[in-house]
Write an enzyme that holds these catalytic residues in place. Sequence first.
Site, PDB file in Angstrom:
ATOM      1  N   SER A  91      41.531 -10.975   2.312  1.00 40.72           N
ATOM      2  CA  SER A  91      40.229 -11.605   2.077  1.00 40.72           C
ATOM      3  C   SER A  91      40.084 -11.996   0.608  1.00 40.72           C
ATOM      4  O   SER A  91      40.622 -11.345  -0.275  1.00 40.72           O
ATOM      5  CB  SER A  91      39.101 -10.640   2.443  1.00 40.72           C
ATOM      6  OG  SER A  91      39.241 -10.207   3.775  1.00 40.72           O
TER       7      SER A  91
HETATM    8  N1  SAH Z   1      40.883  -6.452   4.567  1.00 44.03           N
HETATM    9  C1  SAH Z   1      42.154  -7.006   4.945  1.00 44.03           C
HETATM   10  C2  SAH Z   1      41.941  -8.181   5.872  1.00 44.03           C
HETATM   11  C3  SAH Z   1      43.137  -8.584   6.635  1.00 44.03           C
HETATM   12  S1  SAH Z   1      42.820  -9.873   7.772  1.00 44.03           S
HETATM   13  C4  SAH Z   1      42.900  -7.456   3.715  1.00 44.03           C
HETATM   14  O1  SAH Z   1      42.224  -7.803   2.730  1.00 44.03           O
HETATM   15  O2  SAH Z   1      44.119  -7.475   3.732  1.00 44.03           O
HETATM   16  C5  SAH Z   1      42.079  -9.029   9.122  1.00 44.03           C
HETATM   17  C6  SAH Z   1      42.864  -7.902   9.714  1.00 44.03           C
HETATM   18  O3  SAH Z   1      42.166  -7.471  10.884  1.00 44.03           O
HETATM   19  C7  SAH Z   1      44.272  -8.264  10.172  1.00 44.03           C
HETATM   20  O4  SAH Z   1      45.176  -7.370   9.591  1.00 44.03           O
HETATM   21  C8  SAH Z   1      44.217  -8.127  11.680  1.00 44.03           C
HETATM   22  O5  SAH Z   1      45.429  -7.699  12.256  1.00 44.03           O
HETATM   23  C9  SAH Z   1      43.129  -7.098  11.850  1.00 44.03           C
HETATM   24  N2  SAH Z   1      42.484  -7.075  13.168  1.00 44.03           N
HETATM   25  C10 SAH Z   1      42.024  -8.108  13.917  1.00 44.03           C
HETATM   26  N3  SAH Z   1      41.515  -7.668  15.084  1.00 44.03           N
HETATM   27  C11 SAH Z   1      41.652  -6.309  15.066  1.00 44.03           C
HETATM   28  C12 SAH Z   1      41.340  -5.277  15.982  1.00 44.03           C
HETATM   29  N4  SAH Z   1      40.799  -5.526  17.192  1.00 44.03           N
HETATM   30  N5  SAH Z   1      41.632  -4.008  15.654  1.00 44.03           N
HETATM   31  C13 SAH Z   1      42.204  -3.717  14.457  1.00 44.03           C
HETATM   32  N6  SAH Z   1      42.528  -4.641  13.550  1.00 44.03           N
HETATM   33  C14 SAH Z   1      42.270  -5.931  13.851  1.00 44.03           C
END
Ligand code: SAH
Length: 220
Positions: free
Chosen positions: A69
């Site tokens: 993000s």
């Molecule tokens: N805060 C993280 C955001 C990564 S993007 C960062 O800054 O790196 C969003 C993340 O949510 C991804 O890694 C994706 O795999 C995860 N995600 C999406 N749906 C999900 C779910 N149902 N359960 C767990 N993780 C999920």
Amino acid sequence: MNISLQGMGMTSLRTRERMIKRLSEQGIKNQRVLEVMRDTPRHIFMDEALSSRAYEDTALPIGYNQTISQPYIVARMTELLLETTGHLEKVLEIGTGCGYQTAILSPFVDRVYSVERILPLQRKARTHIGELKLKNISYLYNDGNVGWPEYAPFNGIIASAAPSEIPFQLIQQLAIGGVMVIPVGVNGQQMLQRVTRKTSGYEVEEIEPVTFVPFLSGKE
Ligand code: SAH
């Protein structure tokens, strides 16, 4: 701090200080959040090829079709979560990703419970967070739709992927007085929401339009 953690040139403290200045111009008010972001190396959370762009205000790829993000969103979500209390006992994070948001949350909570559905991303996050020696984090490889009932209720819940509607089981795991910060909606039309659980019912605040990757089901 060793040189790779500390950073140099485009990954230096000076670059982070510029990022902090930009974040306060963008309206981030919580000084402690800004300090923690100044002192946390963001570049170690991404592939070396992208580390020179780590402090730009943009989302960047972390593999597996996911993105880290943008700094403004991390700051804003953390600020929204902390607004009423300043410190939280237990926070559930859905979407560990590369672990950057997890690291920013760590100093503000007794324990972060972080759930990720893509195992290699969870492994990367553990490595990065290990480098920073942050110890108050528990990880779960699972579908975040079900939350983490063993440790519920949580004083805060933060999601970095957008569902079309807030998963019922997640909202049930929020403590009374607890807050959930979550993007809700379909592609391109998501709204960042803050949901506060009251003695009876919930209060929902619409914060601002955002763009997040989708909240998916099942594990990969
Ligand atoms: N805060 C993280 C955001 C990564 S993007 C960062 O800054 O790196 C969003 C993340 O949510 C991804 O890694 C994706 O795999 C995860 N995600 C999406 N749906 C999900 C779910 N149902 N359960 C767990 N993780 C999920």
